[in-house]
Design a protein around this motif. Structure first.
Motif, short mmCIF file in Angstrom:
data_model
loop_
_atom_site.label_atom_id
_atom_site.label_comp_id
_atom_site.label_asym_id
_atom_site.label_seq_id
_atom_site.Cartn_x
_atom_site.Cartn_y
_atom_site.Cartn_z
N PRO A 123 0.83 -1.24 -0.01
CA PRO A 123 0.00 0.19 0.04
C PRO A 123 0.80 1.27 0.09
O PRO A 123 0.58 2.16 -0.99
CB PRO A 123 -0.88 -0.26 1.20
CG PRO A 123 -0.72 -1.57 1.76
CD PRO A 123 0.54 -2.33 1.16
N ARG A 127 1.17 4.15 -2.87
CA ARG A 127 0.93 5.67 -2.64
C ARG A 127 2.08 6.31 -2.90
O ARG A 127 2.00 7.43 -3.76
CB ARG A 127 0.69 5.68 -1.15
CG ARG A 127 0.38 7.18 -0.60
CD ARG A 127 -0.25 7.44 0.80
NE ARG A 127 -0.91 8.62 0.74
CZ ARG A 127 -0.30 9.66 1.54
NH1 ARG A 127 0.62 9.39 2.41
NH2 ARG A 127 -1.11 10.53 1.85
N TRP A 130 1.52 6.99 -6.96
CA TRP A 130 0.82 8.12 -7.28
C TRP A 130 0.93 9.49 -6.56
O TRP A 130 0.79 10.32 -7.49
CB TRP A 130 -0.54 7.38 -6.08
CG TRP A 130 -1.63 8.58 -5.50
CD1 TRP A 130 -1.84 8.39 -4.30
CD2 TRP A 130 -2.24 9.61 -6.07
NE1 TRP A 130 -2.68 9.49 -3.74
CE2 TRP A 130 -2.80 10.33 -4.99
CE3 TRP A 130 -2.27 10.12 -7.23
CZ2 TRP A 130 -3.63 11.29 -5.02
CZ3 TRP A 130 -3.10 11.41 -7.47
CH2 TRP A 130 -3.74 12.10 -6.18
N PRO A 224 -4.11 16.19 -3.28
CA PRO A 224 -5.28 16.56 -2.83
C PRO A 224 -5.42 16.62 -1.31
O PRO A 224 -4.64 16.02 -0.65
CB PRO A 224 -6.29 15.41 -3.21
CG PRO A 224 -5.64 14.24 -3.83
CD PRO A 224 -3.96 14.95 -4.20
N ALA A 253 -8.64 3.02 -5.04
CA ALA A 253 -7.08 2.29 -4.34
C ALA A 253 -7.17 2.53 -2.94
O ALA A 253 -6.46 1.75 -2.21
CB ALA A 253 -5.87 3.16 -4.67
N HIS A 254 -8.40 3.34 -2.25
CA HIS A 254 -8.32 3.16 -0.80
C HIS A 254 -9.13 2.06 -0.19
O HIS A 254 -9.19 1.60 1.00
CB HIS A 254 -8.86 4.47 -0.40
CG HIS A 254 -8.22 5.65 -0.30
ND1 HIS A 254 -8.89 6.97 -0.30
CD2 HIS A 254 -6.99 5.79 -0.83
CE1 HIS A 254 -7.97 7.91 -0.43
NE2 HIS A 254 -6.81 7.15 -0.76
N GLY A 257 -4.60 -0.60 2.41
CA GLY A 257 -3.74 0.11 3.31
C GLY A 257 -4.31 0.86 4.30
O GLY A 257 -5.62 0.60 4.60
N ARG A 258 -3.76 2.05 4.84
CA ARG A 258 -4.54 2.52 6.01
C ARG A 258 -4.08 3.90 6.15
O ARG A 258 -2.78 4.31 5.66
CB ARG A 258 -4.42 1.79 7.26
CG ARG A 258 -2.78 1.35 7.49
CD ARG A 258 -2.52 0.96 8.93
NE ARG A 258 -3.34 -0.20 9.11
CZ ARG A 258 -4.14 -0.81 10.14
NH1 ARG A 258 -4.48 0.33 10.97
NH2 ARG A 258 -4.91 -1.79 10.22
N CYS A 259 -4.68 4.91 7.22
CA CYS A 259 -4.05 6.22 7.37
C CYS A 259 -3.38 6.04 8.81
O CYS A 259 -3.71 5.11 9.54
CB CYS A 259 -5.50 6.98 7.65
SG CYS A 259 -6.27 7.32 6.24
N HIS A 260 -2.46 6.95 8.79
CA HIS A 260 -1.69 6.93 10.11
C HIS A 260 -1.70 8.14 10.62
O HIS A 260 -1.36 9.33 10.27
CB HIS A 260 -0.04 6.50 9.58
CG HIS A 260 0.12 5.27 9.04
ND1 HIS A 260 -0.10 5.08 7.36
CD2 HIS A 260 0.47 4.20 9.23
CE1 HIS A 260 0.02 4.01 7.32
NE2 HIS A 260 0.43 3.34 8.24
N SER A 264 -0.78 11.72 8.26
CA SER A 264 -1.66 12.43 7.79
C SER A 264 -2.50 13.19 8.93
O SER A 264 -3.15 14.04 8.43
CB SER A 264 -2.51 11.54 6.94
OG SER A 264 -2.93 10.64 7.38
N TRP A 270 -9.51 1.53 5.38
CA TRP A 270 -10.80 1.63 4.95
C TRP A 270 -11.85 0.24 4.76
O TRP A 270 -12.78 0.42 4.50
CB TRP A 270 -10.62 2.11 3.49
CG TRP A 270 -10.04 3.55 3.27
CD1 TRP A 270 -10.86 4.54 2.98
CD2 TRP A 270 -8.74 4.07 3.16
NE1 TRP A 270 -10.12 5.79 2.90
CE2 TRP A 270 -8.84 5.30 3.09
CE3 TRP A 270 -7.72 3.35 3.51
CZ2 TRP A 270 -7.68 6.16 2.92
CZ3 TRP A 270 -6.38 4.27 3.24
CH2 TRP A 270 -6.53 5.58 3.13
N THR A 314 -12.96 13.23 1.66
CA THR A 314 -13.21 13.27 0.14
C THR A 314 -13.42 11.83 -0.25
O THR A 314 -13.83 11.75 -1.47
CB THR A 314 -11.55 13.46 -0.47
OG1 THR A 314 -10.63 12.89 0.59
CG2 THR A 314 -11.21 14.93 -0.22
#
Ligand code: HEM
Length: 375
Positions: A123, A127, A130, A224, A253-254, A257-260, A264, A270, A314
């Motif tokens: 993931p 990213r 991207w 974004p 693509a979400h 993976g994950r947010c940390h 961020s 997700w 978003t």
């Protein structure tokens, strides 16, 4: 001494015919005067030829240095070091098989993540691909994957790129093993391997990106901002040249993976399968009830049912904006459609900012997964 004599020096070819990231590079000045191979050198003329060669190389370096192209500057460096070391610049033209080898090595390393996140680097490597590409601005032609400028500060320190040092570190190991590949090709190939190895669709890909300089970097603010609404999402992705359908496909693509919170500020995955490429992101968007998370962090949503999944503002606009919603619903209902559209949009994303003539082949390749090669 006439120019014709100078260019017939035996070492000329070795000095001039160099390779930049595997793409054979011959400056126009050389092509104009080239002949099919040198005549045999009389032994007694060795010293004369050596000085002729040095003069030729210096002239080539001067020509290249004074042209503005980055390729030229790189070639100049190759020519210079060849002259200084007294050795010919190495010529290596990688084939599709060579890129498949790099792909395979990336695929192996994605799996060697140990306790990192959900046990895969895929993931975060996706990213990186991207973010390296998504800086593109179609009006000015700046940004995109060509120069891999995230290697340099301040771009590496841009808030949106927090945490991507992990992915760059993984990619650096590959670069040490395959120094001939450009960073732009390597990072985008990483994105391809990440998607394909996580059971996603085949992503058409071709090499040709070159390494640039810090001066090629774009200003902060091109990627974004997750706290914004549909207007912002459109502004950012339209600037890259995408339409609503492609925007919705890309954000799928979400699924991975994950947010940390230490990167961020957002937290959590997700989907329940963050290392498998699926259309679950869209399914969950429509099937779950989403509520604002009560916490001190930035505004994000959580699923009411388990509280263990998240959506960014978003992401959520894909269910609110009429045009976005149409595509998100279609992808929730049809994984094959999502895979097909994602592959096309992602392949397009990875080529942003690369002049078409730089690609070494006209038709992108399809590389095989490790699994396919075992079969
Ligand atoms: C509106 C557009 C987008 C926004 C606002 C956005 C924002 C974010 C944020 C805030 C994170 C969490 C980073 C962290 O804390 O580590 C993230 C992660 C991620 N994003 Fe996006 N993103 C967008 C589009 C995309 C696109 C187009 C792709 C790929 C095609 C993508 C792929 C990923 C992946 C794979 C992760 C997980 C990274 C990891 O697990 O370390 N995102 N994104």
């Amino acid at each position: 001494m006439s120019l014709a004599v100078t260019l017939r020096a035996p070492v000329r070819r070795a000095v001039f015919s160099t390779s930049v990231r595997g793409v054979e590079f011959r400056p126009k000045a050389y092509r104009r005067f080239t002949t099919e191979g040198p005549p045999p050198a009389p032994k007694s003329n060795t010293a004369l030829y050596a000085s002729i060669a040095a003069f030729t190389a210096a002239a080539a370096g001067y020509y290249l240095y004074n042209s503005n192209s980055d390729t030229s500057r790189e070639a100049t460096t190759a020519v210079k070091s060849a002259v200084q070391s007294g050795k010919a610049a190495t010529k290596f033209t990688p084939t599709k098989e060579d890129y498949q080898k790099v792909y395979n090595r990336i695929a192996e390393l994605l799996d060697e993540a140990g306790d990192y996140d959900d046990g895969s680097f895929a993931p975060v490597v996706l990213r990186l691909a991207w973010h390296a590409s998504g800086t593109y601005d179609k009006d000015t032609g700046t940004g995109g994957s060509n120069f891999a400028t995230m290697r340099f500060e301040p771009e590496s320190l841009h808030g949106a790129n927090a945490g991507l040092h992990v992915a760059r570190g993984v990619m650096e190991k590959i670069k040490q093993e395959y120094p001939w590949i450009s960073y732009g090709d390597l990072w985008t190939l990483g994105g391809v391997a990440a998607v394909q190895e996580m059971a996603g669709p085949k992503i058409p890909w071709r090499p040709g990106r070159i390494d640039g300089f810090a001066s090629n970097a774009t200003p902060d603010g091109r990627l974004p901002d997750a706290s914004q609404g549909s207007q912002h999402v459109r502004d950012i992705f339209y600037r890259m040249g995408f339409n609503d359908q492609e925007i919705v496909a890309l954000i799928g693509a979400h699924a991975l993976g994950r947010c940390h919170s230490d990167r961020s500020g957002y937290e959590g995955p997700w989907t329940f399968s963050p290392t498998t490429f699926t259309n679950d992101f869209y399914k969950l968007l429509f099937d779950e009830k989403w509520v604002w998370k009560k916490w001190n962090g930035p505004k994000q949503l959580q699923d009411k049912n388990t509280g263990s999944l998240m959506m960014l503002p978003t992401d959520y606009v894909l269910t609110q904006d009429k045009s976005f919603k149409k595509y998100a619903k279609a992808y929730a209902d049809d994984q094959n459609l999502f895979f097909k559209d994602f592959a096309a949009a992602f392949a397009k994303l990875l080529e942003l900012g690369v002049p078409p003539q730089q690609f070494v082949v006209a038709e992108p390749w399809t590389l095989n997964t490790l699994e396919e090669q075992k079969a």
